[in-house]
Design a protein around this motif. Structure first.
Motif, PDB file in Angstrom:
ATOM      1  N   LYS A  28       0.838  -1.192   0.000  1.00  0.00           N
ATOM      2  CA  LYS A  28       0.000   0.000   0.000  1.00  0.00           C
ATOM      3  C   LYS A  28       0.877   1.247   0.000  1.00  0.00           C
ATOM      4  O   LYS A  28       2.042   1.213   0.401  1.00  0.00           O
ATOM      5  N   ALA A  29       0.302   2.361  -0.416  1.00  0.00           N
ATOM      6  CA  ALA A  29       1.012   3.638  -0.353  1.00  0.00           C
ATOM      7  C   ALA A  29       1.256   4.005   1.108  1.00  0.00           C
ATOM      8  O   ALA A  29       0.500   3.595   1.995  1.00  0.00           O
ATOM      9  N   PRO A  30       2.288   4.789   1.392  1.00  0.00           N
ATOM     10  CA  PRO A  30       2.589   5.163   2.781  1.00  0.00           C
ATOM     11  C   PRO A  30       1.470   5.945   3.462  1.00  0.00           C
ATOM     12  O   PRO A  30       1.357   5.916   4.689  1.00  0.00           O
ATOM     13  N   SER A  31       0.664   6.665   2.677  1.00  0.00           N
ATOM     14  CA  SER A  31      -0.460   7.415   3.244  1.00  0.00           C
ATOM     15  C   SER A  31      -1.460   7.674   2.132  1.00  0.00           C
ATOM     16  O   SER A  31      -1.153   7.537   0.947  1.00  0.00           O
ATOM     17  N   THR A  32      -2.657   8.072   2.532  1.00  0.00           N
ATOM     18  CA  THR A  32      -3.719   8.343   1.557  1.00  0.00           C
ATOM     19  C   THR A  32      -3.988   9.833   1.396  1.00  0.00           C
ATOM     20  O   THR A  32      -4.876  10.219   0.640  1.00  0.00           O
ATOM     21  N   ASN A  33      -3.226  10.656   2.089  1.00  0.00           N
ATOM     22  CA  ASN A  33      -3.504  12.100   2.066  1.00  0.00           C
ATOM     23  C   ASN A  33      -2.793  12.849   0.945  1.00  0.00           C
ATOM     24  O   ASN A  33      -3.037  14.032   0.735  1.00  0.00           O
ATOM     25  N   ILE A  34      -1.886  12.154   0.227  1.00  0.00           N
ATOM     26  CA  ILE A  34      -1.201  12.775  -0.911  1.00  0.00           C
ATOM     27  C   ILE A  34      -1.075  11.735  -2.020  1.00  0.00           C
ATOM     28  O   ILE A  34      -1.141  10.521  -1.754  1.00  0.00           O
ATOM     29  N   PRO A  35      -0.858  12.157  -3.264  1.00  0.00           N
ATOM     30  CA  PRO A  35      -0.638  11.183  -4.342  1.00  0.00           C
ATOM     31  C   PRO A  35       0.812  10.688  -4.340  1.00  0.00           C
ATOM     32  O   PRO A  35       1.746  11.482  -4.467  1.00  0.00           O
ATOM     33  N   THR A  77       3.085   8.604  12.261  1.00  0.00           N
ATOM     34  CA  THR A  77       3.373   9.888  12.906  1.00  0.00           C
ATOM     35  C   THR A  77       3.792  11.008  11.963  1.00  0.00           C
ATOM     36  O   THR A  77       3.731  12.172  12.341  1.00  0.00           O
ATOM     37  N   PHE A  78       4.248  10.673  10.752  1.00  0.00           N
ATOM     38  CA  PHE A  78       4.775  11.727   9.870  1.00  0.00           C
ATOM     39  C   PHE A  78       4.013  11.862   8.561  1.00  0.00           C
ATOM     40  O   PHE A  78       3.496  12.931   8.239  1.00  0.00           O
ATOM     41  N   PHE A  79       3.937  10.777   7.805  1.00  0.00           N
ATOM     42  CA  PHE A  79       3.284  10.865   6.500  1.00  0.00           C
ATOM     43  C   PHE A  79       1.803  11.225   6.608  1.00  0.00           C
ATOM     44  O   PHE A  79       1.219  11.754   5.656  1.00  0.00           O
ATOM     45  N   PHE A  84       2.405  17.876   6.469  1.00  0.00           N
ATOM     46  CA  PHE A  84       3.097  17.121   5.416  1.00  0.00           C
ATOM     47  C   PHE A  84       2.256  17.117   4.146  1.00  0.00           C
ATOM     48  O   PHE A  84       2.771  17.325   3.044  1.00  0.00           O
ATOM     49  N   ALA A  85       0.954  16.909   4.294  1.00  0.00           N
ATOM     50  CA  ALA A  85       0.067  16.908   3.129  1.00  0.00           C
ATOM     51  C   ALA A  85       0.051  18.279   2.453  1.00  0.00           C
ATOM     52  O   ALA A  85       0.031  18.377   1.222  1.00  0.00           O
ATOM     53  N   MET A 140      11.656  16.378  11.803  1.00  0.00           N
ATOM     54  CA  MET A 140      11.712  15.875  10.436  1.00  0.00           C
ATOM     55  C   MET A 140      11.007  16.833   9.487  1.00  0.00           C
ATOM     56  O   MET A 140      11.494  17.109   8.377  1.00  0.00           O
ATOM     57  N   MET A 141       9.886  17.358   9.924  1.00  0.00           N
ATOM     58  CA  MET A 141       9.136  18.308   9.105  1.00  0.00           C
ATOM     59  C   MET A 141       9.943  19.589   8.889  1.00  0.00           C
ATOM     60  O   MET A 141       9.940  20.169   7.797  1.00  0.00           O
TER      61      MET A 141
END
Length: 519
Positions: A28-35, A77-79, A84-85, A140-141
């Protein structure tokens, strides 16, 4: 066909039919909030950088694996952060999962090996920086923002800093919070890292205490086992000042938690007068961090594990029965039980519960560690990781049959070509160590691994190549017995057939897998 190959080819064929359909679908992608652009082939990367150049945006490349606890920590915690988005509009996000077919070749191309590694590239493909995934998400951000706001490649920044040229504050902060742990000798050879970091710490601007503090701490942490810095009173005083300041310790929590024994060994000799006050101060700082609700659960359990490692100093590293302070043992038990009860996010659970099980074992609560892992098998998206921990627990306690059963099950349930090679090699190593007379099972497992490697375009690159090298060394040690010569000969025949078909660039690595065994 030689008679010995009938068995080998049957094993490989059975594996290929049973495994291929589901292994890649699980990614799966690391997160769903960005492409995210999923990349596994050079054409995927070419597409990403073409898009980056067209839009004049940098590329953020995340290299990870589904099972990896620190990777899951980043996902939890990050992606998934809102900022980040929001920042994602300024870069092209690329996800390289090490288990996509051929992905290990991309790992070699970008010189990323450890999961996770997060790299920011210019639109033209120059590496700007590696983000400190080990630090808290806010840090990190902050590094990501600095890189997006025109950050220069770290190679150029480092050269200027070492030459004594003036640097802006942001450049110094990017140096201090660069992910030295995943550098892979890109900026500095690992052996030279302590001295380089200490030199940077001395040259850091006096107005930014955090920069110099971070560089000193990283230099000391990299100086374990007699290499690097020679501790003196001034260096010890710097570290003591951080430990005594809750805010400073919070800002550098990752270094303190992840390198507790290394810091102590670098700063003081065993039994020296300097050791006791350092232990007391570091333990107190880690205790505060383990109870700091502003930190993620992953960071808090890391701090608690740091306390356990301090308490175990002086004991054999593989000691199973330990007599640690009762208060610390109870704190571990309570802390882990609370995490297990409260965590709802699957990514966070994979990161934190596996660490909690490790902590329970390290304080001697092996039955509770086993129970925690077994209770979480059905709740994990990568249960094979927990199974391998159960195998490790059993092995440490001398339960050979249980260890082999768990290692074997972990291999059987593992998914993805690179992961299966890694888990299969772990199972093979356990067989060689714990059941060396079981030549049939050792041969069967080795043959299956070679067969699986034949199906993966990236098996002889990157992490997978290093895994197969370990396999070869293990078989070489086992093959010293003349009774096993026939096994090694049959495996070599199988490997020769595989090597004849791989890309020319990978042929040498393929041929070298069993060379130690053959000789």
């Amino acid at each position: 066909m030689r008679p010995g190959n009938l068995f080998i080819n049957a094993v490989a064929a059975a594996w290929f039919l049973s495994w291929t359909p589901h292994a890649i679908a699980a990614i799966k992608a690391p997160s769903t909030n960005i492409p995210w652009l999923a990349a596994a082939a050079p054409t995927d990367i070419d597409t990403a950088f073409a898009q980056a150049r067209a839009q004049n945006k940098p590329v953020l490349l995340y290299w990870g694996a589904t099972w990896c606890p620190p990777c899951n920590q980043l996902k939890a915690t990050f992606f998934n952060r809102q900022d980040f988005a929001q920042a994602a509009s300024g870069f092209i996000a690329v996800h390289v999962d090490g288990d996509r077919p051929g992905a290990q070749k991309l790992g070699t191309r970008f010189k990323v090996g450890g999961y996770p590694t997060v790299v920011l590239f210019s639109p033209e493909g120059r590496e700007i920086t590696r983000l400190p995934g080990e630090a808290d998400p806010e840090r990190m951000m902050a590094v990501l923002r600095l890189g997006l706001s025109g950050g220069r490649p770290m190679a150029d920044v480092l050269a200027d800093a070492r030459a004594g040229k003036p640097l802006p504050t942001g450049a110094w902060r990017m140096l201090a919070f660069y992910s030295w742990d995943t550098d892979q000798d890109q900026l500095v050879a690992e052996a030279d890292r302590p001295d380089v970091l200490a030199d940077l710490a001395r040259k850091a601007p006096a107005g930014d205490v955090d920069v110099a503090t971070r560089l000193w701490l990283k230099a000391v942490a990299a100086s374990d086992d007699g290499k690097g810095l020679k501790a003196d009173a001034a260096v010890r005083a710097r570290v003591q000042a951080v430990l005594a300041d809750p805010s400073a310790a919070r800002r550098h929590a990752d270094v303190l938690s992840n390198n507790a024994p290394e810091l102590l060994r670098a700063l003081s000799e065993d039994g020296s007068a300097e050791r006791k006050p350092l232990v007391t101060a570091l333990d107190a700082a880690l205790q505060r961090l383990a109870r700091d609700a502003t930190l993620s659960r992953g960071d808090r359990i890391s701090a608690l594990i740091g306390r356990v490692q301090i308490a175990r100093l002086g004991l054999p590293r593989d000691a199973v029965k330990v007599d640690l302070p009762a208060a610390l043992v109870n704190e571990v038990r309570t802390h882990v039980a609370t995490d297990d009860r409260e965590i709802r996010d699957g990514y966070e659970r994979q990161a934190v519960i596996t660490a909690g099980a490790y902590a329970l074992g390290q304080v001697g609560l092996w039955a509770e560690s086993d129970a925690l892992l077994q209770a979480n098998l059905a709740r994990s998206h990568s249960p094979y990781y927990l199974m391998s921990q159960l195998g490790g627990n059993a092995r440490k306690q001398g339960r050979t049959d249980d260890a082999l059963r768990w290692y074997g099950e972990a291999y059987a349930k593992s998914e993805g070509p690179a992961t299966r090679l890694q888990w299969g090699t772990g199972y093979l190593s356990a067989l060689v160590d714990l059941a060396p007379k079981d030549a049939r099972r050792i041969e069967q497992t080795a043959a299956q691994l070679i067969g699986e490697a034949a199906q993966d375009d990236g098996a002889f690159s990157g992490r997978s190549a290093r895994v197969l090298q370990r396999l070869g060394r293990k078989l070489s040690a086992w093959g010293g017995d003349p009774a096993h010569a026939g096994v090694l000969q049959r495996l070599q025949v199988q490997l020769d057939g595989v090597c004849a078909k791989v890309d020319a660039a990978d042929r040498a690595a393929c041929s070298a897998v069993l060379k130690p065994a053959a000789s």
